[in-house]
Design a protein around this motif. Structure first.
Motif, PDB file in Angstrom:
ATOM      1  N   THR A  10      -9.391 -32.701  20.394  1.00 50.45           N
ATOM      2  CA  THR A  10      -8.328 -33.418  21.093  1.00 50.45           C
ATOM      3  C   THR A  10      -7.039 -32.608  21.119  1.00 50.45           C
ATOM      4  OG1 THR A  10      -9.301 -35.524  20.406  1.00 50.45           O
ATOM      5  CG2 THR A  10      -7.010 -35.566  21.159  1.00 50.45           C
ATOM      6  N   ALA A  11      -6.709 -31.968  20.005  1.00 50.43           N
ATOM      7  CA  ALA A  11      -5.488 -31.155  19.952  1.00 50.43           C
ATOM      8  C   ALA A  11      -5.568 -30.002  20.944  1.00 50.43           C
ATOM      9  CB  ALA A  11      -5.279 -30.627  18.533  1.00 50.43           C
ATOM     10  N   GLU A  12      -6.756 -29.427  21.082  1.00 46.87           N
ATOM     11  CA  GLU A  12      -6.930 -28.314  22.025  1.00 46.87           C
ATOM     12  C   GLU A  12      -6.781 -28.802  23.464  1.00 46.87           C
ATOM     13  OE1 GLU A  12      -8.809 -25.800  24.878  1.00 46.87           O
ATOM     14  OE2 GLU A  12      -9.740 -27.665  24.193  1.00 46.87           O
ATOM     15  N   ILE A  13      -7.360 -29.964  23.786  1.00 47.03           N
ATOM     16  CA  ILE A  13      -7.210 -30.527  25.136  1.00 47.03           C
ATOM     17  C   ILE A  13      -5.749 -30.822  25.418  1.00 47.03           C
ATOM     18  CG2 ILE A  13      -7.752 -32.499  26.615  1.00 47.03           C
ATOM     19  CD1 ILE A  13     -10.446 -32.708  25.124  1.00 47.03           C
ATOM     20  N   ALA A  14      -5.097 -31.473  24.450  1.00 47.12           N
ATOM     21  CA  ALA A  14      -3.689 -31.845  24.642  1.00 47.12           C
ATOM     22  C   ALA A  14      -2.805 -30.623  24.834  1.00 47.12           C
ATOM     23  CB  ALA A  14      -3.211 -32.673  23.453  1.00 47.12           C
ATOM     24  N   ALA A  15      -3.079 -29.557  24.100  1.00 43.91           N
ATOM     25  CA  ALA A  15      -2.270 -28.335  24.237  1.00 43.91           C
ATOM     26  C   ALA A  15      -2.434 -27.734  25.623  1.00 43.91           C
ATOM     27  CB  ALA A  15      -2.665 -27.340  23.154  1.00 43.91           C
ATOM     28  N   ARG A  16      -3.656 -27.731  26.138  1.00 44.97           N
ATOM     29  CA  ARG A  16      -3.874 -27.183  27.481  1.00 44.97           C
ATOM     30  C   ARG A  16      -3.199 -28.055  28.532  1.00 44.97           C
ATOM     31  NH1 ARG A  16      -8.680 -27.473  29.299  1.00 44.97           N
ATOM     32  NH2 ARG A  16      -9.836 -28.419  27.581  1.00 44.97           N
ATOM     33  N   VAL A  17      -3.271 -29.375  28.348  1.00 47.25           N
ATOM     34  CA  VAL A  17      -2.626 -30.286  29.293  1.00 47.25           C
ATOM     35  C   VAL A  17      -1.108 -30.098  29.261  1.00 47.25           C
ATOM     36  CG1 VAL A  17      -2.123 -32.713  29.778  1.00 47.25           C
ATOM     37  CG2 VAL A  17      -4.472 -31.998  29.275  1.00 47.25           C
ATOM     38  N   GLU A  18      -0.546 -29.999  28.066  1.00 43.96           N
ATOM     39  CA  GLU A  18       0.906 -29.826  27.958  1.00 43.96           C
ATOM     40  C   GLU A  18       1.353 -28.541  28.652  1.00 43.96           C
ATOM     41  OE1 GLU A  18       4.568 -29.584  24.716  1.00 43.96           O
ATOM     42  OE2 GLU A  18       2.494 -29.547  23.997  1.00 43.96           O
ATOM     43  N   ALA A  19       0.660 -27.461  28.414  1.00 45.38           N
ATOM     44  CA  ALA A  19       1.033 -26.193  29.047  1.00 45.38           C
ATOM     45  C   ALA A  19       0.936 -26.298  30.563  1.00 45.38           C
ATOM     46  CB  ALA A  19       0.140 -25.067  28.528  1.00 45.38           C
ATOM     47  N   PHE A  20      -0.117 -26.943  31.045  1.00 47.46           N
ATOM     48  CA  PHE A  20      -0.303 -27.091  32.488  1.00 47.46           C
ATOM     49  C   PHE A  20       0.809 -27.929  33.107  1.00 47.46           C
ATOM     50  CE2 PHE A  20      -2.089 -29.715  35.967  1.00 47.46           C
ATOM     51  CZ  PHE A  20      -2.331 -28.707  36.889  1.00 47.46           C
ATOM     52  N   VAL A  21       1.149 -29.048  32.482  1.00 45.17           N
ATOM     53  CA  VAL A  21       2.171 -29.931  33.056  1.00 45.17           C
ATOM     54  C   VAL A  21       3.535 -29.260  33.026  1.00 45.17           C
ATOM     55  CG1 VAL A  21       3.368 -32.139  32.801  1.00 45.17           C
ATOM     56  CG2 VAL A  21       0.880 -32.037  32.550  1.00 45.17           C
TER      57      VAL A  21
END
Length: 392
Positions: A10-21
């Motif tokens: 989950t932390a890895e998904i969230a980090a990728r989403v944050e960078a993308f947004v």
């Protein structure tokens, strides 16, 4: 999967989403492709979804095998999509699609999931949830039992008639979930859109502008729906609405928490850079205290969301808990957004930054999925019931 492995995933998904947004989506906030209500056009949303698909962050809360992150895990990911008002649209985590996907994933038949859910997960279709009705006609709003839209069985089809109001995203949607009342009780149907029997009468101007299609007033005239497109059985509509209700309330909280985190970052940067009366604004107690109060409200909102998510992850409906979270978080976020505008003064009420839009969106959020006062009234009724039960 172990708890530790799940948390790391989950932390890895969230980090990728944050960078993308932050890096890809936020620059689109100045993109002029808006409809006359100020909402992003479908062309803009499609472009953003394409970028999310390429980045591997489209519908990130639903896993490649069709599994769904827990509510606690979803909270972190949706908070990151909310860092921009365009983030939920780009990542396919916005309302009403996110709640509709959750519902169909939970209770839809294999055929319904194939025909209606999969296109939403893949970002190829957006949806609308047709429940609320015009107040001027005494229809359902915060009280769904007042529903006037009717459904009657005619052979192997249901025929639906009525009017709906504030139907988010109806204009331009490809999939609809329609609620109506039959002799057996409330029913829920899946329909392909557009359909000539569903006519958009108008899309009123509203204070918010983040949702494509706006919030339409709709007439439904002799809509014929195949019987196999009913969700469950006749009379079970309110039961399925309850399945959707608490998670949808909470996901609003998740996304708008992300927006207020971003607004507070912008206000904090402004307060540290802007000089007034010989020193930075942050050094003036009135400003510094507002930002300190923001930190407190942000953390309390985060903890309230996580607490309610944990309740939902036990399998409980979490009706009272989601009401408490909706009230606490929406009111806290309103205070945060208001302080951000105040800290930034004249700049805060312009569209020079996203803070002004976030303020407008949060004001509308206090009404989405039930106004604060309705939730407090519902909780008060529970308090009375519990008091009586304890003395029985």
């Amino acid at each position: 999967m172990s708890a530790g492995a799940g948390a790391a995933r989950t932390a890895e998904i969230a980090a990728r989403v944050e960078a993308f947004v932050r890096e890809t989506v936020a620059p689109y906030e100045k993109d002029p492709r808006r409809d006359h209500h100020g909402a992003p056009t479908d062309a803009l949303v499609a472009e953003l979804k394409g970028k999310a698909r390429d980045a591997g962050v489209l519908t990130p809360h639903i896993l490649p095998d069709g599994g769904h992150l827990t509510q606690r895990e979803t909270a972190l990911v949706l908070r990151m999509t909310g860092l921009s008002p365009l983030g939920p649209l780009a990542c396919n985590t916005g309302a009403p699609d996110e709640g509709n996907m959750y519902l169909l994933g939970k209770v839809g038949s294999d055929d319904i999931r194939r025909r209606f859910l999969q296109p939403m997960i893949e970002g190829r279709a957006r949806s609308a949830f047709f429940m609320t009705e015009p107040a001027s006609e005494g229809g359902a709003g915060s009280d769904p039992s007042m529903m006037k839209t009717s459904a009657r069985l005619d052979g192997n089809h249901w025929v639906v008639n009525g009017r709906k109001a504030f139907i988010t995203g109806a204009a331009g949607a490809q999939i609809g979930i329609v609620m109506a009342k039959a002799d057996e009780g409330a029913c829920m149907f899946l329909v392909d859109l557009p359909d000539p029997a569903i006519r958009i009468e108008r899309v009123p101007n509203t204070i918010d502008s983040s949702m494509p299609g706006g919030h339409a007033v709709v007439a439904i005239d002799n809509l014929r729906i195949p019987a196999d497109q009913m969700l469950g059985r006749a009379g079970e509509g309110f039961q399925y609405a309850q399945v959707r209700l608490s998670p949808a309330r909470l996901s609003h909280c998740m996304r708008w928490l992300g927006a207020c985190i971003r607004a507070n970052e912008i206000a904090t940067d402004y307060a540290n850079r802007r000089m007034a009366f010989g020193k930075p604004l942050i050094d003036h107690e009135g400003v510094g205290f507002m930002l300190a109060e923001n930190l407190i409200d942000l953390k309390q909102a985060e903890l309230m969301i996580d607490w309610c998510a944990d309740v939902l992850d036990t399998g409980a409906l979490g009706t009272a808990e989601s009401s408490m979270a909706k009230v606490a978080v929406s009111e806290a976020l309103m205070r945060i957004a208001d302080r951000c505008v105040q800290v930034m003064g004249g700049t805060g009420v312009t569209d020079d930054t996203i803070v002004e839009q976030i303020f407008r969106e949060i004001r509308a959020f206090r009404i989405y999925d039930g106004p604060t006062e309705v939730h407090k009234w519902s909780l008060a009724k529970k308090i009375k019931r519990d008091w009586k039960a304890a003395r029985a």
